[in-house]
Enzyme design. Sequence first.
Site, PDB file in Angstrom:
ATOM      1  N   SER A 154      -7.584  -6.961  -7.467  1.00  0.00           N
ATOM      2  CA  SER A 154      -7.939  -7.895  -6.393  1.00  0.00           C
ATOM      3  C   SER A 154      -9.450  -8.019  -6.370  1.00  0.00           C
ATOM      4  O   SER A 154     -10.162  -7.120  -6.840  1.00  0.00           O
ATOM      5  CB  SER A 154      -7.434  -7.322  -5.059  1.00  0.00           C
ATOM      6  OG  SER A 154      -8.022  -8.006  -3.983  1.00  0.00           O
ATOM      7  N   TYR A 167      -6.361  -0.798   1.148  1.00  0.00           N
ATOM      8  CA  TYR A 167      -5.999  -1.748   0.087  1.00  0.00           C
ATOM      9  C   TYR A 167      -7.153  -1.896  -0.899  1.00  0.00           C
ATOM     10  O   TYR A 167      -6.975  -1.788  -2.113  1.00  0.00           O
ATOM     11  CB  TYR A 167      -5.631  -3.096   0.706  1.00  0.00           C
ATOM     12  CG  TYR A 167      -5.262  -4.172  -0.296  1.00  0.00           C
ATOM     13  CD1 TYR A 167      -3.994  -4.209  -0.875  1.00  0.00           C
ATOM     14  CD2 TYR A 167      -6.185  -5.154  -0.671  1.00  0.00           C
ATOM     15  CE1 TYR A 167      -3.660  -5.202  -1.790  1.00  0.00           C
ATOM     16  CE2 TYR A 167      -5.857  -6.142  -1.577  1.00  0.00           C
ATOM     17  CZ  TYR A 167      -4.599  -6.163  -2.134  1.00  0.00           C
ATOM     18  OH  TYR A 167      -4.267  -7.148  -3.052  1.00  0.00           O
TER      19      TYR A 167
HETATM   20  P1  NDP Z   1       4.182  -9.570  -2.311  1.00  0.00           P
HETATM   21  O1  NDP Z   1       3.954  -8.826  -1.031  1.00  0.00           O
HETATM   22  O2  NDP Z   1       4.695 -10.940  -2.272  1.00  0.00           O
HETATM   23  O3  NDP Z   1       5.143  -8.712  -3.255  1.00  0.00           O
HETATM   24  C1  NDP Z   1       4.888  -7.340  -3.421  1.00  0.00           C
HETATM   25  C2  NDP Z   1       5.959  -6.696  -4.249  1.00  0.00           C
HETATM   26  O4  NDP Z   1       5.670  -5.280  -4.257  1.00  0.00           O
HETATM   27  C3  NDP Z   1       7.352  -6.882  -3.675  1.00  0.00           C
HETATM   28  O5  NDP Z   1       8.277  -7.183  -4.699  1.00  0.00           O
HETATM   29  C4  NDP Z   1       7.653  -5.516  -3.066  1.00  0.00           C
HETATM   30  O6  NDP Z   1       8.993  -5.093  -3.182  1.00  0.00           O
HETATM   31  C5  NDP Z   1       6.856  -4.586  -3.954  1.00  0.00           C
HETATM   32  N1  NDP Z   1       6.629  -3.342  -3.229  1.00  0.00           N
HETATM   33  C6  NDP Z   1       5.981  -3.188  -2.049  1.00  0.00           C
HETATM   34  N2  NDP Z   1       6.100  -1.921  -1.634  1.00  0.00           N
HETATM   35  C7  NDP Z   1       6.840  -1.263  -2.561  1.00  0.00           C
HETATM   36  C8  NDP Z   1       7.324   0.060  -2.666  1.00  0.00           C
HETATM   37  N3  NDP Z   1       7.111   0.974  -1.701  1.00  0.00           N
HETATM   38  N4  NDP Z   1       8.056   0.412  -3.752  1.00  0.00           N
HETATM   39  C9  NDP Z   1       8.328  -0.508  -4.710  1.00  0.00           C
HETATM   40  N5  NDP Z   1       7.910  -1.792  -4.650  1.00  0.00           N
HETATM   41  C10 NDP Z   1       7.180  -2.169  -3.578  1.00  0.00           C
HETATM   42  O7  NDP Z   1       2.777  -9.477  -3.088  1.00  0.00           O
HETATM   43  P2  NDP Z   1       2.074 -10.529  -4.096  1.00  0.00           P
HETATM   44  O8  NDP Z   1       3.077 -11.074  -5.015  1.00  0.00           O
HETATM   45  O9  NDP Z   1       1.201 -11.388  -3.305  1.00  0.00           O
HETATM   46  O10 NDP Z   1       1.096  -9.532  -4.887  1.00  0.00           O
HETATM   47  C11 NDP Z   1       1.354  -9.073  -6.205  1.00  0.00           C
HETATM   48  C12 NDP Z   1       0.132  -8.311  -6.682  1.00  0.00           C
HETATM   49  O11 NDP Z   1      -0.999  -9.183  -6.690  1.00  0.00           O
HETATM   50  C13 NDP Z   1      -0.254  -7.143  -5.778  1.00  0.00           C
HETATM   51  O12 NDP Z   1      -0.719  -6.081  -6.576  1.00  0.00           O
HETATM   52  C14 NDP Z   1      -1.384  -7.699  -4.933  1.00  0.00           C
HETATM   53  O13 NDP Z   1      -2.237  -6.669  -4.479  1.00  0.00           O
HETATM   54  C15 NDP Z   1      -2.060  -8.602  -5.935  1.00  0.00           C
HETATM   55  N6  NDP Z   1      -2.854  -9.661  -5.325  1.00  0.00           N
HETATM   56  C16 NDP Z   1      -2.255 -10.674  -4.623  1.00  0.00           C
HETATM   57  C17 NDP Z   1      -3.001 -11.684  -4.068  1.00  0.00           C
HETATM   58  C18 NDP Z   1      -2.399 -12.815  -3.304  1.00  0.00           C
HETATM   59  O14 NDP Z   1      -3.160 -13.660  -2.762  1.00  0.00           O
HETATM   60  N7  NDP Z   1      -1.081 -12.912  -3.197  1.00  0.00           N
HETATM   61  C19 NDP Z   1      -4.476 -11.720  -4.231  1.00  0.00           C
HETATM   62  C20 NDP Z   1      -5.008 -10.608  -4.991  1.00  0.00           C
HETATM   63  C21 NDP Z   1      -4.213  -9.632  -5.511  1.00  0.00           C
HETATM   64  P3  NDP Z   1      10.208  -5.710  -2.321  1.00  0.00           P
HETATM   65  O15 NDP Z   1      10.241  -7.170  -2.654  1.00  0.00           O
HETATM   66  O16 NDP Z   1      11.378  -4.988  -2.871  1.00  0.00           O
HETATM   67  O17 NDP Z   1       9.911  -5.454  -0.910  1.00  0.00           O
END
Ligand code: NDP
Length: 260
Positions: A154, A167
């Site tokens: 990020s 985070y």
């Molecule tokens: P989402 O919140 O949409 O999705 C996150 C995913 O992580 C979900 O599938 C969730 O699982 C999984 N997850 C969360 N907690 C756990 C856990 N305890 N064990 C296993 N899996 C878990 O996030 P994004 O798609 O937005 O983000 C994806 C990546 O991109 C992340 O690393 C985020 O930090 C990074 N990012 C995103 C940005 C954005 O603007 N969206 C910007 C910068 C970085 P479940 O669906 O099963 O709950």
Amino acid sequence: MMSDTTTQQLSLADKTILVTGAGDGIGRTLSKTLADQGATVILLSRSQEKLETLYDEIEAQHPGKVIIHPLDFSKASDADYKQLAESLNEQFECLDGLVHNAALLGARSPIEFYPEKEWAQLMEVNVNAVFYLTRALLPALQRSKDARMLFISSSVGRKGRAYWGAYSVSKFALEGLMQTLADELAATSKIRVNSLNPGGTRTAMRRDAYPGENPESVPTPESLMPAYLFLFSPEAQAIHGQALDAREFDAEKWLADYSN
Ligand code: NDP
């Protein structure tokens, strides 16, 4: 930008790639995109229901090319990661890709008031799980002729920002893990390791971070896919140990700027 032709020509038919956080957001789109390019995808995230829904979608399009592995990183132990590795070893000769995409956003709070339980849980999911998973799956990645590992970062993992607390710190930790591992593997392995910042993207996490924002104004996960796919292409073998930005993706520029 990478041309459409390059995207279309990329065949991942003999590749097996594991995506964490595959059930939602960017991980969900990435998993479908990798499967569309021919890869066998291993979908790992917390919610079994979301994984089963995605499994059905991919299986309908690409029979026999998808498996699911529900795992809650906040509760998993080292034994769970070892068991995952053993199960994959029984099913696949090797692993060709590992995308550390799952993450929690956590509280936005001054450090002085950051809730300690939430800090610990976030570090477990965003950092410790990545270490456990990496350690468990490195032997399978070493057996690949050309493996890729991506740490999803990020902008706040590269420059600290007030109130982004655990985070932000967790993403700095991933950058450190990526650099350390990349240095260890540079001369001894064919595994290429990089971090990738997707930039603001239209997902549930983004909505939580910016509740007042019009989601339509934020780029979709689909728009990121050329950058992600490029990192699985043969040309990207030359890119290792780099902190990349998906929104600045330009294949020729990346190769010129980041090739070893
Ligand atoms: P989402 O919140 O949409 O999705 C996150 C995913 O992580 C979900 O599938 C969730 O699982 C999984 N997850 C969360 N907690 C756990 C856990 N305890 N064990 C296993 N899996 C878990 O996030 P994004 O798609 O937005 O983000 C994806 C990546 O991109 C992340 O690393 C985020 O930090 C990074 N990012 C995103 C940005 C954005 O603007 N969206 C910007 C910068 C970085 P479940 O669906 O099963 O709950």
